[in-house]
Design a protein around this motif. Structure first.
Motif, PDB file in Angstrom:
ATOM      1  N   HIS A   1       0.829  -1.206   0.000  1.00  0.00           N
ATOM      2  CA  HIS A   1       0.000   0.000   0.000  1.00  0.00           C
ATOM      3  C   HIS A   1       0.866   1.261   0.000  1.00  0.00           C
ATOM      4  CE1 HIS A   1      -3.877  -2.087   0.436  1.00  0.00           C
ATOM      5  NE2 HIS A   1      -3.089  -3.032   0.896  1.00  0.00           N
TER       6      HIS A   1
ATOM      7  N   CYS B   1      -3.230  17.022  -1.295  1.00  0.00           N
ATOM      8  CA  CYS B   1      -3.959  15.801  -1.657  1.00  0.00           C
ATOM      9  C   CYS B   1      -4.406  15.808  -3.117  1.00  0.00           C
ATOM     10  CB  CYS B   1      -5.192  15.618  -0.776  1.00  0.00           C
ATOM     11  SG  CYS B   1      -4.939  16.010   0.969  1.00  0.00           S
TER      12      CYS B   1
ATOM     13  N   MET C   1      -1.932   8.809   4.947  1.00  0.00           N
ATOM     14  CA  MET C   1      -1.899   9.934   4.004  1.00  0.00           C
ATOM     15  C   MET C   1      -1.313  11.181   4.655  1.00  0.00           C
ATOM     16  SD  MET C   1      -3.030   9.021   1.021  1.00  0.00           S
ATOM     17  CE  MET C   1      -2.854   7.264   0.813  1.00  0.00           C
TER      18      MET C   1
ATOM     19  N   ARG D   1     -10.107   1.096   6.865  1.00  0.00           N
ATOM     20  CA  ARG D   1     -10.375   1.342   5.446  1.00  0.00           C
ATOM     21  C   ARG D   1     -10.258   0.055   4.636  1.00  0.00           C
ATOM     22  NH1 ARG D   1      -6.394   1.266   0.912  1.00  0.00           N
ATOM     23  NH2 ARG D   1      -7.343   2.468  -0.751  1.00  0.00           N
TER      24      ARG D   1
ATOM     25  N   CYS E   1      -2.909  13.953  -6.377  1.00  0.00           N
ATOM     26  CA  CYS E   1      -3.186  12.538  -6.668  1.00  0.00           C
ATOM     27  C   CYS E   1      -4.687  12.235  -6.732  1.00  0.00           C
ATOM     28  CB  CYS E   1      -2.552  11.642  -5.605  1.00  0.00           C
ATOM     29  SG  CYS E   1      -0.748  11.723  -5.583  1.00  0.00           S
ATOM     30  N   HIS E   2      -5.478  12.938  -5.893  1.00  0.00           N
ATOM     31  CA  HIS E   2      -6.904  12.595  -5.805  1.00  0.00           C
ATOM     32  C   HIS E   2      -7.791  13.490  -6.672  1.00  0.00           C
ATOM     33  CE1 HIS E   2      -6.629   9.453  -2.790  1.00  0.00           C
ATOM     34  NE2 HIS E   2      -5.722  10.180  -2.152  1.00  0.00           N
TER      35      HIS E   2
END
Lengths: 429, 178
Positions: A116, B71, B122, A281, B74-75
């Motif tokens: 991941h 963020c 993240m 998640r 990438c998102h």
């Protein structure tokens, strides 16, 4: 002494020219004409610079000893294929080249990977395993202390819950077998039974779940039923006899026979006993299967029976009408593979393949089937049944039941189409 | 069978099993005892009921700034997906549709998972780098963008676990009983 094939032997046991699996037992029988339909054969014959009867390597000392052996340079094409995120190359997978391998053991360097966020470089002297939560006494273990515990081996497959997910696509994907189904591998994992460690921490009777967490850059975590961990899970330190490779969890990996890959937490740092799942998640947003009803399956831990023909397989080429060995792998998270049937006429008729010993619980099982191909287009399939009686479903059935948006746990029967030129492709049939 | 009975049965099975394991494998005791407080330092779990959430607070407005700078590369803009997952989906839709979105709003059952996952994983290049306030803010931004909370709702250790996600009851357990 070799035994000649008689016309009796060549009596098909099912359509398309499948021969009896007992042919393998005929003493000294040579299926030499079968030749693997592989890469090597597709290449033009090499220019021969050696005198084959007396090649140069018979007339000079060979290479010296090596402290750690590597495959022959002539096998350099046998590699994992990698599929990673463009902006985050530490996120993705590498697939085991199943079509290049024989037997049931996956070499450690070819074991599939799903990371991941990359492979952490862990200093074992500075890594700890903590067991806490609903226990009488929280405990911390060093890696060296775990090496002193009694150990146990599990010779088992590990399959990613997302393996074969291209099977849900509307059109059959055309890739070599491993690049599509290669998120499954089989190793001997050795380590400390978790029951011993939990017992030493003293389980609170209220505990029913365990949260397992890794020390990678994703701090990957999942919730697991305590009962299963007490039954047969281990904290593995060794893979195929040597310490686990970094990409497979060095120095510690939780190994849970039969459970989907994500639960076999790599770089294990923490086990927390609780009364409920943490709803991570990777057990809610991912590794759950959305059904056409709008509901999603969750905690689908057990891998259901699956089989695939590794040869002949997509991208390979047949050598014309001849006798071939159809071979493949079967496995189930529920115990042993009871039987594998093969069809050489697109599923109209089936015959039982020979299962190569050993047939072990939650392990790869190698199956083999002799086949007399007449050179006509056809479709090959294999179908596994496990010892609980569960039968691997046809794709149509699986899709009807699960829709196509579930993504995980695709285990349908795989079909290889062979055309009149002997080219092999993935088909839905 | 009631849950309580089931637990009792488990407890018996476990102790029997553990006893077996212990007697079948006499083992050294090499774990170092930890105090419950020591163990807390290792504990990164955040449960749906909010256990494990740190003190702090944040709102969507501040979260948007963090999202745009740390963020979105990438998102995607507004979390609509790029090389990494779509995080936001506002089109009215049902999970019964063939290509239903599994973004946070329509699919995720618990709001605490959003906070927890961002905290542990993240931003992918520097996981664990956001402060508690920044985490509450970016979580608020993602929940508001998904129309699960209001644009000015504050997220903190109390309000976050109280958010009821639309798909809370959308999951059926397969491998284990509820």
């Amino acid at each position: 002494m070799t035994t000649e094939l008689t016309s009796d032997d060549l009596q098909p046991v099912a359509g398309g020219g499948l021969l009896h699996r007992r042919l393998f037992l005929k003493s000294g029988l040579v299926l030499a004409t079968a030749g693997a339909a592989g890469h090597a054969a597709a290449e033009p014959p090499a220019k021969l610079s050696e005198d084959l009867a007396s090649p140069s390597w018979m007339h000079a000392p060979g290479a010296p000893f090596t402290p750690y052996g590597k495959p022959s340079k002539h096998e350099a094409r046998v590699m994992r294929s990698i599929g990673a995120n463009k902006d985050l190359p530490t996120n993705g997978v590498s697939w085991t080249p199943l079509e290049e391998l024989e037997g049931i053991i996956t070499p450690s360097g070819l074991h599939f990977e799903r990371h991941h966020n990359g492979v952490p470089e862990i200093d074992p002297a500075q890594h700890r395993l903590v067991i806490h939560g609903l226990v009488k006494q929280p405990l911390m273990f060093t890696v060296n202390s775990l090496l002193r515990y009694p150990m146990q081996s599990h010779l088992i497959f590990i399959e990613c819950g997302g393996n074969s997910n291209a099977g849900w696509h509307e059109e059959p994907i055309q890739r070599p077998l491993g690049g599509f189904h290669g998120l499954v591998s089989c190793s001997e994992w050795t380590g400390v039974p978790l029951a011993i460690l939990f017992d030493q921490a003293g389980i609170d009777p209220k505990a029913t779940w365990v949260i397992a967490e890794g020390a990678d850059g994703a701090v990957m975590n999942v919730s697991l039923p305590l009962k299963k961990l007490m039954d047969d899970a281990i904290v593995a330190l060794y893979q195929n006899g040597e310490r686990i490779r970094p990409e497979n969890g060095y120095p510690l990996r939780l190994v849970i026979p039969g459970f989907e890959g994500v639960t076999n937490v790599k770089w294990l740092r923490r086990l927390q006993l609780t009364t409920e799942p943490v709803m991570a998640r990777n057990e809610t947003a991912k590794y759950t299967e959305l059904l056409p009803s709008g509901k999603a399956r969750q905690f689908t831990f057990e891998i259901e029976a699956k089989s695939l023909i590794t040869s002949p397989s997509a991208g390979q080429k047949m050598f014309g009408p001849n006798i071939y060995e159809i071979k493949g792998l079967a496995w189930t998270g529920r115990g042993k593979v009871a039987k594998v049937e093969v069809s050489a006429d697109g599923g109209q008729s089936w015959a039982e393949a020979a299962l190569q010993e050993p047939v072990l619980s939650r392990c790869f099982t190698r199956f083999r089937m002799p086949w007399n191909w007449d050179g006509k287009p056809t479709v090959l399939k294999s179908r596994a049944t496990d010892e609980t009686g569960y039968v691997q479903p046809e794709r149509e059935m699986l899709v009807k039941e699960r829709g196509r948006n579930g993504y995980f746990h695709y285990n349908a029967i795989l079909s290889w189409g062979i055309d009149e030129d002997g080219a092999i492709s993935h088909v839905y049939a | 069978m009631s849950t309580r009975n089931a637990c009792a049965v488990f407890a018996i099975l476990f102790s029997a099993n553990a006893a077996f394991a212990a007697s079948a494998h006499p083992a050294p005791r090499l774990g170092t005892p930890m105090t419950a407080e020591d163990a807390t330092k290792w504990d990164l779990s955040i449960f749906p009921d909010g256990r494990g959430l740190p003190p702090g607070k944040g709102v969507a407005k501040d979260g948007k700034v963090i999202f745009d700078t740390q963020c979105a590369s990438c998102h995607g803009d507004g979390g609509r997906g790029a090389t990494a997952e779509e995080l936001v989906s506002i089109e009215p839709q049902s999970l019964k549709e063939e290509a239903a979105s599994k973004a946070i709003g329509p699919y995720w059952p618990y709001a605490t998972t959003v906070f927890d996952f961002i905290r542990r994983s993240m931003p992918a290049g520097a996981p664990g780098s956001l402060s508690a306030d920044e985490l509450y803010a970016v979580t608020a931004y993602l929940l508001a963008a998904n129309k699960v909370i209001g644009d000015t709702d504050e997220m903190n250790a109390k309000s976050l676990p109280a958010v009821k996600m639309p798909n809370r009851d959308g999951f059926e357990w397969v491998g284990v009983k509820k």
